[in-house]
Design a protein around this motif. Structure first.
Motif, short mmCIF file in Angstrom:
data_model
loop_
_atom_site.label_atom_id
_atom_site.label_comp_id
_atom_site.label_asym_id
_atom_site.label_seq_id
_atom_site.Cartn_x
_atom_site.Cartn_y
_atom_site.Cartn_z
N ASN A 139 0.82 -1.22 0.00
CA ASN A 139 0.00 0.00 0.00
C ASN A 139 0.85 1.26 0.00
O ASN A 139 0.34 2.37 0.21
N GLY A 140 2.14 1.10 -0.22
CA GLY A 140 3.03 2.25 -0.28
C GLY A 140 3.62 2.67 1.05
O GLY A 140 4.41 3.62 1.10
N GLN A 141 3.27 1.95 2.13
CA GLN A 141 3.80 2.26 3.45
C GLN A 141 4.48 1.03 4.04
O GLN A 141 3.94 -0.07 3.97
N GLU A 142 5.64 1.25 4.64
CA GLU A 142 6.37 0.13 5.22
C GLU A 142 5.69 -0.35 6.50
O GLU A 142 5.19 0.45 7.29
N ASP A 143 5.68 -1.65 6.68
CA ASP A 143 5.08 -2.27 7.86
C ASP A 143 6.19 -2.81 8.76
O ASP A 143 7.11 -3.49 8.30
N TYR A 144 6.08 -2.51 10.06
CA TYR A 144 7.06 -2.97 11.05
C TYR A 144 6.45 -4.15 11.79
O TYR A 144 5.40 -4.03 12.43
N ILE A 145 7.10 -5.29 11.70
CA ILE A 145 6.61 -6.51 12.34
C ILE A 145 7.66 -7.01 13.32
O ILE A 145 8.75 -7.45 12.92
N MET A 146 7.34 -6.97 14.62
CA MET A 146 8.25 -7.50 15.64
C MET A 146 7.80 -8.90 16.00
O MET A 146 6.59 -9.18 16.08
N CYS A 147 8.75 -9.79 16.25
CA CYS A 147 8.44 -11.21 16.42
C CYS A 147 9.22 -11.82 17.58
O CYS A 147 10.28 -11.32 17.97
N THR A 160 -1.26 -8.90 18.32
CA THR A 160 -2.45 -9.73 18.32
C THR A 160 -3.18 -9.55 16.99
O THR A 160 -2.86 -8.67 16.19
N ARG A 161 -4.19 -10.38 16.76
CA ARG A 161 -4.91 -10.31 15.49
C ARG A 161 -5.54 -8.94 15.27
O ARG A 161 -5.47 -8.39 14.17
N GLU A 162 -6.15 -8.35 16.32
CA GLU A 162 -6.77 -7.03 16.14
C GLU A 162 -5.75 -5.99 15.72
O GLU A 162 -6.00 -5.19 14.82
N ARG A 163 -4.61 -5.98 16.41
CA ARG A 163 -3.59 -4.98 16.11
C ARG A 163 -3.00 -5.21 14.71
O ARG A 163 -2.70 -4.25 14.00
N MET A 164 -2.84 -6.47 14.32
CA MET A 164 -2.30 -6.74 13.00
C MET A 164 -3.27 -6.29 11.91
O MET A 164 -2.87 -5.73 10.88
N LEU A 165 -4.59 -6.51 12.13
CA LEU A 165 -5.57 -6.10 11.13
C LEU A 165 -5.66 -4.59 11.02
O LEU A 165 -6.01 -4.04 9.95
N GLU A 166 -5.38 -3.88 12.11
CA GLU A 166 -5.33 -2.41 12.03
C GLU A 166 -4.21 -1.97 11.11
O GLU A 166 -4.34 -0.98 10.39
N GLN A 167 -3.12 -2.72 11.11
CA GLN A 167 -1.97 -2.37 10.28
C GLN A 167 -2.10 -2.93 8.87
O GLN A 167 -1.78 -2.25 7.89
N ILE A 168 -2.57 -4.18 8.76
CA ILE A 168 -2.69 -4.83 7.46
C ILE A 168 -4.11 -5.43 7.36
O ILE A 168 -4.30 -6.63 7.64
N PRO A 169 -5.11 -4.64 7.00
CA PRO A 169 -6.51 -5.12 6.99
C PRO A 169 -6.75 -6.31 6.09
O PRO A 169 -7.66 -7.13 6.35
N THR A 170 -5.94 -6.46 5.04
CA THR A 170 -6.17 -7.55 4.09
C THR A 170 -5.95 -8.93 4.70
O THR A 170 -6.39 -9.94 4.14
N MET A 171 -5.31 -8.99 5.85
CA MET A 171 -5.05 -10.29 6.47
C MET A 171 -6.31 -10.88 7.10
O MET A 171 -6.32 -12.05 7.50
N ALA A 172 -7.39 -10.11 7.16
CA ALA A 172 -8.64 -10.63 7.74
C ALA A 172 -9.18 -11.80 6.92
O ALA A 172 -9.74 -12.75 7.49
N GLU A 173 -9.03 -11.74 5.62
CA GLU A 173 -9.50 -12.85 4.77
C GLU A 173 -8.59 -14.07 4.91
O GLU A 173 -9.07 -15.20 4.89
N GLN A 174 -7.30 -13.81 5.05
CA GLN A 174 -6.34 -14.91 5.15
C GLN A 174 -6.46 -15.64 6.48
O GLN A 174 -6.33 -16.87 6.55
N TYR A 175 -6.77 -14.89 7.54
CA TYR A 175 -6.88 -15.46 8.89
C TYR A 175 -8.17 -14.96 9.53
O TYR A 175 -8.17 -14.00 10.31
N PRO A 176 -9.30 -15.59 9.20
CA PRO A 176 -10.61 -15.09 9.64
C PRO A 176 -10.90 -15.33 11.11
O PRO A 176 -11.82 -14.74 11.66
#
Length: 268
Positions: free
Chosen positions: A110-118, A130-146
Motif C-alpha cells: 500500500n506504499g507504506q512500510e510495515d514494522y513486524i516485531m516477532c 495480536t490479530r486485532e492490532r495486525m488487522l489495524e496495520q494490514i486489513p487484508t489479512m482478515a481474509e487470510q486469517y478469519p
C-alpha cells in the motif's frame, strides 16, 4: 558509513585499542555495540574483530572507565533491560539462544512500510501483534486469517513467506545492561554484573537510608546518563544489594564495578 549503522541512540569518542587515535563506539536499537576504528582520520567498522558475538540489543547509552586498572578503557553500556513483556527464549532442539526479531517492508503493497516485531515460541517465530492490532496495520489479512485460531497457529513465515527475504531484518539477543571488559588487542568480554547480585532483605534499611539519596540521584540523572557513586568500603554486601534494588525500582540500571563503587545508568 554512519547512515548504514542503524538506529543510533548514543556514541562515545574513545581510544578503545590504545593506539593514541580517538575511535568511535556507537550504541543503538536492534544493533550490536559498534566499534569504528580511526585509521588516519578514516573510520573502519571492526566490530567483528572484538569477539562480541550475538550481541545485538536495544542499547541506549555508553560510558567508559578503566574499571580494572590495567591501563585500557572498559565500557558500561546501558540496555533496555529485562523487565519487558516479550522474553528471549532458547531453542528446544539444542538450547542455543534465540533473539527477538523485526522485519520492515511494505507487506501489503500500500506504499507504506510495515514494522513486524516477532518472538520465538517452541522454535517457531510468531508476530508480537495480536490479530486485532495486525488487522489495524494490514486489513487484508482478515481474509487470510478469519479466526483467532487460524491467526494464532500461523508463523511469520506462513504470513509473509518470500517477502521476508526482501525486508530489512534485525535481531536483538541481549537486553541486560552490560560491562565490556577490554582484553587488549581490540578484544572485549561482555559481563552481566547485575544478574549476579543477590537481592537480600533489609528493606527497612533501604527505605530509611536511601530515600534522600535516590531522590538526589533522580534529580541529577535528569541531565546525565551516568552517575558514579563512591560508597563506604565497610558497607555490608547486603546493603549493596539493597542499593541496587532501589535503583532498579527507580528505573535505573546498576552495575557493581568494584568493592566500593556503583555505576548507575539511566536509559534515555
Amino acid at each position: 558509513m554512519l547512515k548504514d549503522c542503524g538506529m543510533i541512540t548514543s556514541g562515545l569518542w574513545t581510544d578503545f585499542d590504545n593506539d593514541n587515535n580517538i575511535d568511535l563506539i556507537l550504541t543503538g536499537d536492534w544493533m550490536t555495540v559498534t566499534f569504528l576504528k580511526n585509521k588516519g582520520g578514516k573510520f573502519t567498522d571492526v566490530t567483528k574483530n572484538t569477539g562480541l558475538t550475538n550481541a545485538t540489543g536495544w542499547w541506549q547509552s555508553i560510558t567508559g572507565a578503566d574499571m580494572d586498572n590495567d591501563g585500557d578503557m572498559d565500557y558500561v553500556v546501558g540496555n533496555f533491560g529485562t523487565n519487558r513483556r516479550y522474553k528471549n527464549t532458547t531453542a528446544v532442539s539444542d538450547g542455543h539462544a534465540l533473539p527477538l526479531e523485526a522485519f520492515l517492508y511494505d507487506f501489503d503493497k500500500n506504499g507504506q512500510e510495515d514494522y513486524i516485531m516477532c518472538y520465538y515460541q517452541h522454535d517457531k517465530l510468531f508476530p508480537v501483534k495480536t490479530r486485532e492490532r495486525m488487522l489495524e496495520q494490514i486489513p487484508t489479512m482478515a481474509e487470510q486469517y478469519p479466526t483467532w485460531g487460524a491467526y494464532g497457529d500461523a508463523t511469520v513465515q506462513d504470513m509473509f513467506s518470500d517477502d521476508l527475504e526482501k525486508s530489512i531484518h534485525r535481531t536483538a539477543y541481549i537486553f541486560h545492561t552490560s560491562v565490556l571488559m577490554n582484553d587488549g588487542n581490540g578484544k572485549f568480554t561482555m559481563k552481566f554484573y547485575l544478574t549476579k547480585l543477590r537481592f537480600l532483605q533489609h528493606l527497612d534499611w533501604l527505605l530509611t537510608t536511601l530515600t534522600k539519596m535516590v531522590s538526589r540521584i533522580y534529580c541529577y540523572m535528569v541531565t546525565s546518563t551516568t552517575l558514579k557513586l563512591k560508597l563506604p568500603v565497610t558497607m555490608p554486601e547486603q546493603d549493596y544489594c539493597c542499593m541496587a534494588k532501589a535503583m532498579v525500582h527507580s528505573l535505573h540500571n546498576v552495575v557493581i564495578l568494584q568493592d566500593s563503587e556503583v555505576m548507575v545508568m539511566r536509559n534515555r
